[in-house]
Motif scaffolding. Structure first.
Motif, PDB file in Angstrom:
ATOM      1  N   ASP A  74       0.801  -1.225   0.000  1.00  0.00           N
ATOM      2  CA  ASP A  74       0.000   0.000   0.000  1.00  0.00           C
ATOM      3  C   ASP A  74       0.834   1.275   0.000  1.00  0.00           C
ATOM      4  O   ASP A  74       0.311   2.349  -0.284  1.00  0.00           O
ATOM      5  CB  ASP A  74      -0.941   0.020   1.212  1.00  0.00           C
ATOM      6  CG  ASP A  74      -2.018  -1.051   1.116  1.00  0.00           C
ATOM      7  OD1 ASP A  74      -2.433  -1.350  -0.018  1.00  0.00           O
ATOM      8  OD2 ASP A  74      -2.431  -1.583   2.160  1.00  0.00           O
ATOM      9  N   ASP A  75       2.106   1.165   0.327  1.00  0.00           N
ATOM     10  CA  ASP A  75       2.958   2.351   0.409  1.00  0.00           C
ATOM     11  C   ASP A  75       3.190   2.927  -0.987  1.00  0.00           C
ATOM     12  O   ASP A  75       3.835   2.292  -1.827  1.00  0.00           O
ATOM     13  CB  ASP A  75       4.292   1.973   1.054  1.00  0.00           C
ATOM     14  CG  ASP A  75       5.204   3.184   1.237  1.00  0.00           C
ATOM     15  OD1 ASP A  75       4.792   4.307   0.904  1.00  0.00           O
ATOM     16  OD2 ASP A  75       6.343   2.990   1.717  1.00  0.00           O
ATOM     17  N   PRO A  76       2.688   4.140  -1.276  1.00  0.00           N
ATOM     18  CA  PRO A  76       2.878   4.719  -2.617  1.00  0.00           C
ATOM     19  C   PRO A  76       4.334   5.037  -2.929  1.00  0.00           C
ATOM     20  O   PRO A  76       4.681   5.253  -4.093  1.00  0.00           O
ATOM     21  CB  PRO A  76       2.025   5.994  -2.575  1.00  0.00           C
ATOM     22  CG  PRO A  76       1.883   6.326  -1.125  1.00  0.00           C
ATOM     23  CD  PRO A  76       1.895   5.023  -0.400  1.00  0.00           C
ATOM     24  N   ALA A  77       5.191   5.058  -1.912  1.00  0.00           N
ATOM     25  CA  ALA A  77       6.612   5.342  -2.153  1.00  0.00           C
ATOM     26  C   ALA A  77       7.408   4.076  -2.412  1.00  0.00           C
ATOM     27  O   ALA A  77       8.627   4.152  -2.666  1.00  0.00           O
ATOM     28  CB  ALA A  77       7.206   6.083  -0.953  1.00  0.00           C
ATOM     29  N   LEU A  78       6.752   2.909  -2.374  1.00  0.00           N
ATOM     30  CA  LEU A  78       7.476   1.647  -2.497  1.00  0.00           C
ATOM     31  C   LEU A  78       8.224   1.540  -3.817  1.00  0.00           C
ATOM     32  O   LEU A  78       9.386   1.124  -3.860  1.00  0.00           O
ATOM     33  CB  LEU A  78       6.500   0.479  -2.346  1.00  0.00           C
ATOM     34  CG  LEU A  78       7.088  -0.928  -2.498  1.00  0.00           C
ATOM     35  CD1 LEU A  78       8.157  -1.188  -1.443  1.00  0.00           C
ATOM     36  CD2 LEU A  78       5.989  -1.985  -2.419  1.00  0.00           C
ATOM     37  N   SER A  79       7.583   1.904  -4.917  1.00  0.00           N
ATOM     38  CA  SER A  79       8.215   1.766  -6.234  1.00  0.00           C
ATOM     39  C   SER A  79       9.493   2.594  -6.321  1.00  0.00           C
ATOM     40  O   SER A  79      10.537   2.111  -6.784  1.00  0.00           O
ATOM     41  CB  SER A  79       7.236   2.186  -7.336  1.00  0.00           C
ATOM     42  OG  SER A  79       6.087   1.364  -7.330  1.00  0.00           O
ATOM     43  N   ALA A  80       9.427   3.841  -5.865  1.00  0.00           N
ATOM     44  CA  ALA A  80      10.603   4.711  -5.912  1.00  0.00           C
ATOM     45  C   ALA A  80      11.694   4.188  -4.980  1.00  0.00           C
ATOM     46  O   ALA A  80      12.891   4.252  -5.310  1.00  0.00           O
ATOM     47  CB  ALA A  80      10.217   6.135  -5.532  1.00  0.00           C
ATOM     48  N   THR A  81      11.309   3.657  -3.823  1.00  0.00           N
ATOM     49  CA  THR A  81      12.291   3.130  -2.877  1.00  0.00           C
ATOM     50  C   THR A  81      13.061   1.962  -3.485  1.00  0.00           C
ATOM     51  O   THR A  81      14.292   1.874  -3.360  1.00  0.00           O
ATOM     52  CB  THR A  81      11.596   2.676  -1.579  1.00  0.00           C
ATOM     53  OG1 THR A  81      10.947   3.796  -0.968  1.00  0.00           O
ATOM     54  CG2 THR A  81      12.598   2.077  -0.604  1.00  0.00           C
ATOM     55  N   ILE A  82      12.335   1.064  -4.161  1.00  0.00           N
ATOM     56  CA  ILE A  82      12.990  -0.089  -4.781  1.00  0.00           C
ATOM     57  C   ILE A  82      13.958   0.367  -5.868  1.00  0.00           C
ATOM     58  O   ILE A  82      15.116  -0.064  -5.916  1.00  0.00           O
ATOM     59  CB  ILE A  82      11.945  -1.056  -5.360  1.00  0.00           C
ATOM     60  CG1 ILE A  82      11.149  -1.722  -4.225  1.00  0.00           C
ATOM     61  CG2 ILE A  82      12.623  -2.129  -6.221  1.00  0.00           C
ATOM     62  CD1 ILE A  82       9.992  -2.563  -4.709  1.00  0.00           C
ATOM     63  N   VAL A  83      13.494   1.238  -6.755  1.00  0.00           N
ATOM     64  CA  VAL A  83      14.340   1.692  -7.866  1.00  0.00           C
ATOM     65  C   VAL A  83      15.575   2.416  -7.345  1.00  0.00           C
ATOM     66  O   VAL A  83      16.705   2.143  -7.780  1.00  0.00           O
ATOM     67  CB  VAL A  83      13.542   2.598  -8.819  1.00  0.00           C
ATOM     68  CG1 VAL A  83      14.480   3.263  -9.829  1.00  0.00           C
ATOM     69  CG2 VAL A  83      12.479   1.792  -9.555  1.00  0.00           C
ATOM     70  N   ASP A  84      15.388   3.326  -6.399  1.00  0.00           N
ATOM     71  CA  ASP A  84      16.531   4.088  -5.890  1.00  0.00           C
ATOM     72  C   ASP A  84      17.528   3.184  -5.170  1.00  0.00           C
ATOM     73  O   ASP A  84      18.739   3.378  -5.268  1.00  0.00           O
ATOM     74  CB  ASP A  84      16.040   5.194  -4.948  1.00  0.00           C
ATOM     75  CG  ASP A  84      15.322   6.307  -5.692  1.00  0.00           C
ATOM     76  OD1 ASP A  84      15.544   6.440  -6.909  1.00  0.00           O
ATOM     77  OD2 ASP A  84      14.526   7.027  -5.057  1.00  0.00           O
ATOM     78  N   THR A  85      17.024   2.180  -4.460  1.00  0.00           N
ATOM     79  CA  THR A  85      17.921   1.251  -3.765  1.00  0.00           C
ATOM     80  C   THR A  85      18.740   0.446  -4.757  1.00  0.00           C
ATOM     81  O   THR A  85      19.951   0.247  -4.582  1.00  0.00           O
ATOM     82  CB  THR A  85      17.121   0.301  -2.856  1.00  0.00           C
ATOM     83  OG1 THR A  85      16.382   1.071  -1.900  1.00  0.00           O
ATOM     84  CG2 THR A  85      18.040  -0.663  -2.132  1.00  0.00           C
ATOM     85  N   VAL A  86      18.091  -0.028  -5.827  1.00  0.00           N
ATOM     86  CA  VAL A  86      18.811  -0.800  -6.840  1.00  0.00           C
ATOM     87  C   VAL A  86      19.847   0.075  -7.539  1.00  0.00           C
ATOM     88  O   VAL A  86      20.997  -0.341  -7.753  1.00  0.00           O
ATOM     89  CB  VAL A  86      17.833  -1.400  -7.866  1.00  0.00           C
ATOM     90  CG1 VAL A  86      18.595  -2.035  -9.030  1.00  0.00           C
ATOM     91  CG2 VAL A  86      16.942  -2.448  -7.208  1.00  0.00           C
ATOM     92  N   LEU A  87      19.469   1.302  -7.903  1.00  0.00           N
ATOM     93  CA  LEU A  87      20.394   2.179  -8.609  1.00  0.00           C
ATOM     94  C   LEU A  87      21.581   2.579  -7.738  1.00  0.00           C
ATOM     95  O   LEU A  87      22.712   2.722  -8.226  1.00  0.00           O
ATOM     96  CB  LEU A  87      19.652   3.434  -9.101  1.00  0.00           C
ATOM     97  CG  LEU A  87      18.620   3.214 -10.211  1.00  0.00           C
ATOM     98  CD1 LEU A  87      17.950   4.535 -10.569  1.00  0.00           C
ATOM     99  CD2 LEU A  87      19.267   2.611 -11.458  1.00  0.00           C
ATOM    100  N   GLN A  88      21.344   2.753  -6.440  1.00  0.00           N
ATOM    101  CA  GLN A  88      22.424   3.187  -5.546  1.00  0.00           C
ATOM    102  C   GLN A  88      23.237   2.020  -5.016  1.00  0.00           C
ATOM    103  O   GLN A  88      24.389   2.188  -4.604  1.00  0.00           O
ATOM    104  CB  GLN A  88      21.824   3.970  -4.369  1.00  0.00           C
ATOM    105  CG  GLN A  88      21.174   5.277  -4.783  1.00  0.00           C
ATOM    106  CD  GLN A  88      20.319   5.871  -3.676  1.00  0.00           C
ATOM    107  OE1 GLN A  88      20.392   5.443  -2.517  1.00  0.00           O
ATOM    108  NE2 GLN A  88      19.509   6.864  -4.009  1.00  0.00           N
TER     109      GLN A  88
END
Length: 217
Positions: free
Chosen positions: A189-203
């Motif tokens: 349900d967390d709307p920030a989940l998608s951005a968190t996953i992408v940023d973690t993978v990129l960093q």
């Protein structure tokens, strides 16, 4: 006054064309009938055109006019219930990857909200040929678009270029698919989940290096 056509020509022009027009209402009733039967516990492999027609309140001929067999009907149902994919994102590759994961998150939430969709995804593996066709028509084109997106990121310098693109794609979408397929009770349900996953993978997941020494093990 000169006549421009015979009565036969006029009759021919006014006559309806051969064949019956497709009825959107009938198609929707048939698709809804398939989903209701699945929600009641009917396995995909045991669904029949006769049973679907009876549930939809139509004749078998109505189904066969639209789909040549049960497998094609089920494939169409699978494609219809998928959330529409986001349009091409022309901004940063990071933002485009977030949009892809957000699509997957919303699709997972829709499946959780409708029992028939969740059952349908699980039951799909019981029909190997249908599963293969679904991958061919739905999954593989998505993987190809992901490879294209990642290749754009490599070209622009946003993504490292020494890894296989399919592996990179798995690293990006894997966490969302894990929460969708392997951990059905995981938080989505967390709307920030998608951005968190992408940023973690990129960093990367290693802690940042401080000073000149390597990070402690």
């Amino acid at each position: 006054m000169t006549r421009t056509g015979t009565s036969e020509e006029t009759a021919a022009a006014a006559a309806p064309r051969r064949g019956r027009p497709r009825s959107e209402a009938a198609e929707q009733a048939i698709v809804a009938a398939v989903l209701r039967l699945i929600e009641r516990g009917y396995p995909l492999a045991l669904l029949s055109v006769e049973g679907i027609a009876a549930e939809a309140g139509v004749g078998k001929a109505t189904i066969y006019r639209r789909w040549p067999n049960k497998e094609e009907l089920l494939l169409d149902v699978l494609q219809r219930i998928d959330e529409p994919e986001p349009p091409r994102h022309d901004g940063s590759v990071r933002d485009a990857l977030v949009a892809v994961l957000e699509f997957l998150r919303q699709a997972a939430l829709a499946r959780r909200a409708h029992a028939s969709l969740a059952v349908l995804s699980t039951e799909l593996r019981s029909m190997p040929e249908l599963y293969r066709r679904y991958h061919e028509k739905v999954i593989e084109p998505r993987r190809a678009r992901m490879r294209e997106l990642l290749a754009r990121g490599v070209e622009s310098g946003e993504i490292r270029g020494d890894l296989d693109l399919d592996l990179l794609g798995d690293l990006v979408i894997g966490p969302m698919l894990s929460r969708t397929l392997l951990r059905p009770g995981a938080e989505l349900d967390d709307p920030a989940l998608s951005a968190t996953i992408v940023d973690t993978v990129l960093q990367g997941i290693a802690p940042p290096v401080t000073g000149s020494g390597a990070p402690p093990l």
